[in-house]
Design an enzyme around this catalytic site. Structure first.
Site, mmCIF file in Angstrom:
data_model
loop_
_atom_site.group_PDB
_atom_site.id
_atom_site.type_symbol
_atom_site.label_atom_id
_atom_site.label_comp_id
_atom_site.label_asym_id
_atom_site.label_seq_id
_atom_site.Cartn_x
_atom_site.Cartn_y
_atom_site.Cartn_z
ATOM 1 N N SER A 177 -1.679 2.475 3.959
ATOM 2 C CA SER A 177 -0.571 3.231 4.534
ATOM 3 C C SER A 177 -0.732 3.331 6.057
ATOM 4 C CB SER A 177 -0.481 4.606 3.870
ATOM 5 O OG SER A 177 0.723 5.256 4.201
ATOM 6 N N ASP A 309 3.180 1.681 -0.999
ATOM 7 C CA ASP A 309 2.073 2.406 -0.372
ATOM 8 C C ASP A 309 0.711 2.120 -1.023
ATOM 9 O OD1 ASP A 309 0.328 4.267 0.714
ATOM 10 O OD2 ASP A 309 1.778 5.889 0.677
#
Length: 482
Positions: A177, A309
């Site tokens: 991320s 993510d």
């Protein structure tokens, strides 16, 4: 009154403008608190100081006599980080600056001995290569892992800046991320050029909206284009010499998360990989990865797959780094707002309240996993809820710490800021916090990575002398991953 002499040193530690000033204050604190005397003395119940002292004297004697073969024989007995208990975490919890002088002296002597062996003309290149490869395999390697972080990625910038400025930034880095953005910024540039891209003024969005609202997906892509060159993982490795790893999670069921790098995905383009790793489910759309073909054209990479993510499945991918690079020493910069309740620096002695929190989280994990088993069948009847539950379980069951942990200090931030476009003041605060949180760990990093850094540098020189340049290395790596 016992701690009165250290009050001024405490103040100097808190107000130090840079690491040089901080380390000076830390040494002064150790002098006043009596910890400098602890550092100077060999004795400790946490490691076999007599054996380490004997090893140190033996290496010094051989070195003074110029006996390189003798050094080679002694070091062939084995090099590992916790020899005679030397890596015990308690040895790094006493003093504010460094550890036992004996430990530091022994490691410095091992590094000096390795350099002498590498430079010796009496030992052939193949014998050297064989020795140093075996030594690196036995000793292992270090990696810096940058957690998912949302807008708190600027904490990672401060951590990286502190490590890079002191010359102890590992060559193996992973990011999930927001952490993947920072890792990619570093691993796509030559070492000498990194500093300019860690300045907070360069990181703020010049087109930021006054209300700092969350960036749309297209705007995130544009910001990444301004921070990360249009390179594949293989191209970035050839430029920087660093191993970039980006975690991505599958958007579809029955797929596994991936760790993208120059070994597993050499032709994948880094920007799309980072964009996918930042695609928070329910906030940003899943991303299709892109690659560069043999003619240099952009093509879809696994066009039937979409990715989200990376922190959902592998915020801190320690096991995968172990398999790929032989990493056995993990330095973790942890700023993930979801993971922070589960991230405790267990390498230090916890305060009572921290111990209670740690025990509570352990109990909560066990309770959640038990209930997930009980409610698995009913949840499968409601796919969106089942997906959310599985995601929550994955997040909670991950390990979020390593051997050295640099954890963002607890401070309330508005939830609206977690994914927002931060202003310069917030960026400056997070970068400063990252640096100050990293400073107390710098000497621990320096000491515990000195031998692995020396082995890595020596092997790089030996390999460079034995190949035909970057093109040869690229062809060899591509052949190895086919």
């Amino acid at each position: 009154m016992l701690f009165t002499p250290t009050l001024s040193a405490d103040r100097d530690l808190a107000t130090a403008p840079d690491y040089a000033a901080w380390s000076k204050a830390a040494r002064e604190h150790d002098r006043k608190s009596g910890m400098q005397a602890w550092r100077d003395a060999d004795e400790s119940k946490h490691f076999d100081y007599k054996a380490i002292r004997a090893r140190l004297e033996k290496l010094r004697k051989l070195s003074a006599a110029g006996d390189v073969k003798g050094l080679l024989f002694v070091l062939n007995e084995g090099i590992h980080g916790n020899i005679d208990g030397m890596g015990h975490e308690r040895l790094y919890q006493k003093a504010r600056f460094g550890t036992k002088k004996l430990v530091e002296a022994y490691i410095a002597e091992v590094v000096a001995s390795l350099d002498k062996i590498a430079a010796a003309r009496s030992i052939g290149r193949e014998e050297k290569r064989d020795f140093f490869r075996r030594a690196q395999h036995c000793y292992g390697r270090s990696a810096l892992l940058l957690s998912g972080s949302g807008s708190f990625l600027f904490f990672h910038i401060g951590v990286v800046k502190a490590l890079w400025s002191e010359g102890v930034l590992p060559s193996i880095m992973s990011g999930a991320s927001g952490g993947s953005i920072v890792a990619a910024v570093v691993c796509t540039r030559k070492d000498a050029d990194i500093g300019a891209f860690l300045e907070s003024e360069r990181l703020a969005n010049p087109d930021r909206a006054p209300d700092g609202r969350r960036l749309a997906s297209d705007a995130v892509r544009e910001r990444l284009a301004g921070l990360i060159p249009d390179l594949t993982f293989q191209e970035a490795y050839e430029i920087s010499g660093r191993h970039l790893n980006v975690s991505v999670a599958p958007a579809e069921k029955h797929q596994n998360g991936r760790l993208l790098n120059a070994i597993t995905a050499p032709n994948v383009l880094i920007r799309e990989a980072v964009l996918a790793s930042c695609a928070v489910p329910g906030v940003f759309p899943p991303v299709m990865l892109m690659a560069r073909d043999d003619d240099g054209a952009r093509i879809a990479y696994q066009p039937d797959r979409r990715w989200v993510d990376g922190s959902v499945t592998h915020d801190i991918p320690t096991r995968r780094l172990e398999r790929l690079y032989g990493v056995n020493h993990h330095i973790v910069s942890q700023a993930n707002p979801i993971a922070l309740p589960f991230a405790t620096d267990t390498r230090k002695q916890m305060a009572p309240i921290e111990a209670i929190q740690h025990a509570s989280m352990t109990t909560f994990k066990a309770w959640l996993n038990a209930n997930m088993v009980i409610f698995q069948k009913p949840l499968e009847l409601i796919p969106p809820l089942n997906s959310l539950a599985n995601m929550a379980r994955s997040v909670i069951n991950q390990e979020y710490t390593g051997d050295i942990n640099i954890i963002r200090p607890p401070k309330f931030w508005s939830p609206a800021k977690i994914l927002s476009d931060l202003g310069q003041d917030d960026i400056d605060e997070l970068v400063d916090t990252g640096m100050r949180t990293a400073w107390p760990k710098i000497e621990m990093v320096r000491t515990q990575t000195a031998i692995s850094r020396a082995l890595e540098a020596i092997l790089a020189k030996i390999d460079k002398a034995g190949d035909d340049g970057p093109g040869h290395r690229s062809a060899a790596l591509k052949k190895a991953v086919r």
